[in-house]
Design a protein around this motif. Structure first.
Motif, PDB file in Angstrom:
ATOM      1  N   GLY A  25      11.636   2.459 -13.448  1.00 55.31           N
ATOM      2  CA  GLY A  25      10.642   1.673 -14.178  1.00 55.31           C
ATOM      3  C   GLY A  25       9.752   0.873 -13.261  1.00 55.31           C
ATOM      4  N   GLY A  26       8.941   0.026 -13.855  1.00 55.42           N
ATOM      5  CA  GLY A  26       8.007  -0.766 -13.072  1.00 55.42           C
ATOM      6  C   GLY A  26       6.716   0.004 -12.820  1.00 55.42           C
ATOM      7  N   VAL A  27       5.680  -0.718 -12.487  1.00 56.76           N
ATOM      8  CA  VAL A  27       4.384  -0.110 -12.241  1.00 56.76           C
ATOM      9  C   VAL A  27       4.280   0.282 -10.773  1.00 56.76           C
ATOM     10  CG1 VAL A  27       1.891  -0.456 -12.308  1.00 56.76           C
ATOM     11  CG2 VAL A  27       3.348  -1.455 -14.083  1.00 56.76           C
ATOM     12  N   ARG A  28       3.996   1.543 -10.526  1.00 53.74           N
ATOM     13  CA  ARG A  28       3.821   2.027  -9.154  1.00 53.74           C
ATOM     14  C   ARG A  28       2.454   2.690  -9.040  1.00 53.74           C
ATOM     15  NH1 ARG A  28       8.329   2.549  -5.771  1.00 53.74           N
ATOM     16  NH2 ARG A  28      10.233   1.709  -6.723  1.00 53.74           N
ATOM     17  N   ARG A  29       1.715   2.285  -8.038  1.00 50.14           N
ATOM     18  CA  ARG A  29       0.377   2.846  -7.849  1.00 50.14           C
ATOM     19  C   ARG A  29       0.439   4.263  -7.293  1.00 50.14           C
ATOM     20  NH1 ARG A  29      -2.435  -1.704  -4.294  1.00 50.14           N
ATOM     21  NH2 ARG A  29      -0.369  -1.587  -3.326  1.00 50.14           N
ATOM     22  N   ALA A  30       1.576   4.621  -6.679  1.00 48.35           N
ATOM     23  CA  ALA A  30       1.728   5.953  -6.095  1.00 48.35           C
ATOM     24  C   ALA A  30       3.173   6.392  -6.295  1.00 48.35           C
ATOM     25  CB  ALA A  30       1.379   5.924  -4.603  1.00 48.35           C
ATOM     26  N   PRO A  31       3.409   7.704  -6.285  1.00 45.85           N
ATOM     27  CA  PRO A  31       4.788   8.180  -6.422  1.00 45.85           C
ATOM     28  C   PRO A  31       5.598   7.855  -5.175  1.00 45.85           C
ATOM     29  CG  PRO A  31       3.328   9.993  -5.866  1.00 45.85           C
ATOM     30  CD  PRO A  31       2.448   8.799  -6.113  1.00 45.85           C
ATOM     31  N   GLY A  32       6.896   7.954  -5.317  1.00 48.45           N
ATOM     32  CA  GLY A  32       7.751   7.796  -4.149  1.00 48.45           C
ATOM     33  C   GLY A  32       8.067   6.353  -3.823  1.00 48.45           C
ATOM     34  N   LEU A  33       8.489   6.162  -2.578  1.00 56.17           N
ATOM     35  CA  LEU A  33       8.908   4.849  -2.113  1.00 56.17           C
ATOM     36  C   LEU A  33       7.719   3.994  -1.689  1.00 56.17           C
ATOM     37  CD1 LEU A  33      11.911   5.803   0.225  1.00 56.17           C
ATOM     38  CD2 LEU A  33      12.046   4.937  -2.114  1.00 56.17           C
ATOM     39  N   ARG A  34       7.829   2.702  -1.933  1.00 50.89           N
ATOM     40  CA  ARG A  34       6.885   1.766  -1.336  1.00 50.89           C
ATOM     41  C   ARG A  34       7.247   1.592   0.139  1.00 50.89           C
ATOM     42  NH1 ARG A  34       8.261  -1.158  -6.328  1.00 50.89           N
ATOM     43  NH2 ARG A  34       6.488  -1.032  -7.782  1.00 50.89           N
ATOM     44  N   ARG A  35       6.282   1.108   0.912  1.00 51.74           N
ATOM     45  CA  ARG A  35       6.553   0.909   2.332  1.00 51.74           C
ATOM     46  C   ARG A  35       7.694  -0.080   2.565  1.00 51.74           C
ATOM     47  NH1 ARG A  35       0.228   0.597   4.242  1.00 51.74           N
ATOM     48  NH2 ARG A  35      -0.005   2.786   4.891  1.00 51.74           N
ATOM     49  N   GLU A  36       7.727  -1.135   1.755  1.00 55.44           N
ATOM     50  CA  GLU A  36       8.787  -2.126   1.944  1.00 55.44           C
ATOM     51  C   GLU A  36      10.154  -1.560   1.583  1.00 55.44           C
ATOM     52  OE1 GLU A  36       6.612  -3.296  -1.957  1.00 55.44           O
ATOM     53  OE2 GLU A  36       6.123  -2.500   0.041  1.00 55.44           O
ATOM     54  N   GLU A  37      10.176  -0.597   0.660  1.00 57.13           N
ATOM     55  CA  GLU A  37      11.443   0.039   0.295  1.00 57.13           C
ATOM     56  C   GLU A  37      11.934   0.941   1.411  1.00 57.13           C
ATOM     57  OE1 GLU A  37      10.700   0.088  -4.559  1.00 57.13           O
ATOM     58  OE2 GLU A  37      10.095   1.805  -3.315  1.00 57.13           O
ATOM     59  N   LEU A  38      11.037   1.724   1.995  1.00 59.95           N
ATOM     60  CA  LEU A  38      11.423   2.550   3.134  1.00 59.95           C
ATOM     61  C   LEU A  38      11.878   1.676   4.291  1.00 59.95           C
ATOM     62  CD1 LEU A  38      11.688   5.171   4.693  1.00 59.95           C
ATOM     63  CD2 LEU A  38       9.240   5.044   5.219  1.00 59.95           C
ATOM     64  N   ALA A  39      11.170   0.578   4.533  1.00 64.18           N
ATOM     65  CA  ALA A  39      11.545  -0.323   5.624  1.00 64.18           C
ATOM     66  C   ALA A  39      12.960  -0.862   5.423  1.00 64.18           C
ATOM     67  CB  ALA A  39      10.546  -1.478   5.713  1.00 64.18           C
ATOM     68  N   ALA A  40      13.284  -1.256   4.182  1.00 66.77           N
ATOM     69  CA  ALA A  40      14.615  -1.795   3.900  1.00 66.77           C
ATOM     70  C   ALA A  40      15.684  -0.726   4.084  1.00 66.77           C
ATOM     71  CB  ALA A  40      14.665  -2.351   2.478  1.00 66.77           C
ATOM     72  N   LEU A  41      15.422   0.496   3.635  1.00 64.91           N
ATOM     73  CA  LEU A  41      16.398   1.569   3.761  1.00 64.91           C
ATOM     74  C   LEU A  41      16.632   1.957   5.221  1.00 64.91           C
ATOM     75  CD1 LEU A  41      15.199   3.837   0.809  1.00 64.91           C
ATOM     76  CD2 LEU A  41      17.380   2.607   0.937  1.00 64.91           C
ATOM     77  N   ALA A  42      15.575   1.899   6.022  1.00 61.38           N
ATOM     78  CA  ALA A  42      15.688   2.302   7.431  1.00 61.38           C
ATOM     79  C   ALA A  42      16.054   1.144   8.352  1.00 61.38           C
ATOM     80  CB  ALA A  42      14.372   2.929   7.899  1.00 61.38           C
ATOM     81  N   GLY A  43      16.041  -0.089   7.830  1.00 66.92           N
ATOM     82  CA  GLY A  43      16.414  -1.232   8.648  1.00 66.92           C
ATOM     83  C   GLY A  43      15.353  -1.659   9.646  1.00 66.92           C
ATOM     84  N   VAL A  44      14.074  -1.528   9.258  1.00 67.69           N
ATOM     85  CA  VAL A  44      12.970  -1.950  10.128  1.00 67.69           C
ATOM     86  C   VAL A  44      12.043  -2.852   9.327  1.00 67.69           C
ATOM     87  CG1 VAL A  44      13.090   0.133  11.541  1.00 67.69           C
ATOM     88  CG2 VAL A  44      11.575   0.085   9.549  1.00 67.69           C
ATOM     89  N   SER A  45      11.053  -3.421   9.991  1.00 69.09           N
ATOM     90  CA  SER A  45      10.107  -4.297   9.309  1.00 69.09           C
ATOM     91  C   SER A  45       9.046  -3.474   8.581  1.00 69.09           C
ATOM     92  CB  SER A  45       9.427  -5.233  10.309  1.00 69.09           C
ATOM     93  OG  SER A  45       8.551  -4.504  11.151  1.00 69.09           O
ATOM     94  N   VAL A  46       8.469  -4.071   7.546  1.00 67.11           N
ATOM     95  CA  VAL A  46       7.390  -3.402   6.823  1.00 67.11           C
ATOM     96  C   VAL A  46       6.201  -3.187   7.750  1.00 67.11           C
ATOM     97  CG1 VAL A  46       5.815  -3.551   4.855  1.00 67.11           C
ATOM     98  CG2 VAL A  46       8.137  -4.456   4.662  1.00 67.11           C
TER      99      VAL A  46
END
Length: 284
Positions: A25-46
């Protein structure tokens, strides 16, 4: 780095957030992961993800590339391509694999009702689900040697976990045998050789067991978890090995209909709530 930036953006866009444990859910402007979500999953900064996707950051480390490959659920071929376009050689077959294939990731997703974790062939923890963290303690703060099960077992013991005498002896012997087998499979892995050298220096028990040159596969065992939010829970521990990568999937289960099964059911509620509350407090 143009190709690197291009595939990183494309692969981020194709990942279903629900598939990696994020709420639907939630509003997403694009499909897939947000940059901050990828950053959190990979353990790096946005900011670092932004620089990577804009081609402004060069020479990412092999460790970072591995974290991105796991977060993006890449196949082995895609992981190797990510390394090559970053100017880094793909991991050779003579070092311990750390890549978690999409099929293994999906298995973890679908077994969320049992405590489960994924380890390398040398027992570095790579992934775990929420119930594992609720049962054994959250591994997210463990890094380096502290993230290695063999190191923790032989240098710190196993507080919060009880074995009977037979299973404790088997567990210690099998861990040492696992490392020796891994050393034969991955002779070029410098980190593995360093781990063995450190263990031999730090633990007389490990050093004595290492001298026997025993080769074996890790077996099933029974353990009692003594420090959980719902009291003592006795569980069967089974280890599944992923062909090709020698990743270890460790699964805890309780005897159906037992008091331990009831406590595990309760832990799914109380333990996960406590983990969520802790995460919110840390974020605040």
């Amino acid at each position: 780095m143009e190709e690197f930036a291009s595939v990183l953006r494309a692969w981020r866009d194709r990942v279903d957030p629900v598939e990696v444990g994020l709420p639907a859910g939630g509003v997403r402007r694009a499909p897939g992961l947000r940059r901050e979500e990828l950053a959190a999953l990979a353990g790096v900064s946005v900011d670092y993800v932004v620089r990577l996707e804009q081609g402004r950051s060069t020479h990412p480390s092999p460790q970072l590339l591995g974290a991105l490959a796991n977060a993006l659920r890449l196949s082995d071929e895609e992981r190797d391509h990510l390394h090559r376009v970053a100017g880094v050689a793909p991991p050779p077959a003579t070092v311990v694999p750390r890549h978690v294939a999409p099929g293994v990731q999906r298995l973890i997703d679908r077994l969320g009702d049992v405590p489960l974790a994924v380890f390398t062939a040398t027992w570095d923890i790579l992934l775990w689900n929420g119930l594992w963290a609720a049962l054994t303690g959250d591994p997210s703060g463990r890094h380096g040697l502290d993230a290695n099960l063999v190191w923790r077992h032989f240098t710190a013991g196993h507080p919060g976990t009880e074995f009977d005498d037979r299973h404790e002896e088997e567990f210690s012997a099998d861990l040492v045998a696992d490392l020796r087998a891994a050393l034969g499979r991955y002779p070029a892995d410098a980190a593995l050789a360093d781990l063995v050298a450190r263990l031999r220096a730090a633990s007389p028990d490990f050093a004595e067991r290492w001298s026997t040159a025993r080769i074996a596969e890790h077996r099933s065992s029974r353990k009692t978890m003594t420090d959980t939010p719902v009291g003592r829970i006795t569980l069967d521990c089974d280890v599944l090995t992923v062909p090709g990568s020698n990743l270890r999937i460790v699964v805890y289960t309780a005897v159906p209909g037992s008091e331990d099964a009831s406590r595990l059911d309760l832990l799914r509620v109380t333990g996960l709530q406590r983990l969520h509350a802790t995460a919110v407090e840390q974020a605040g």
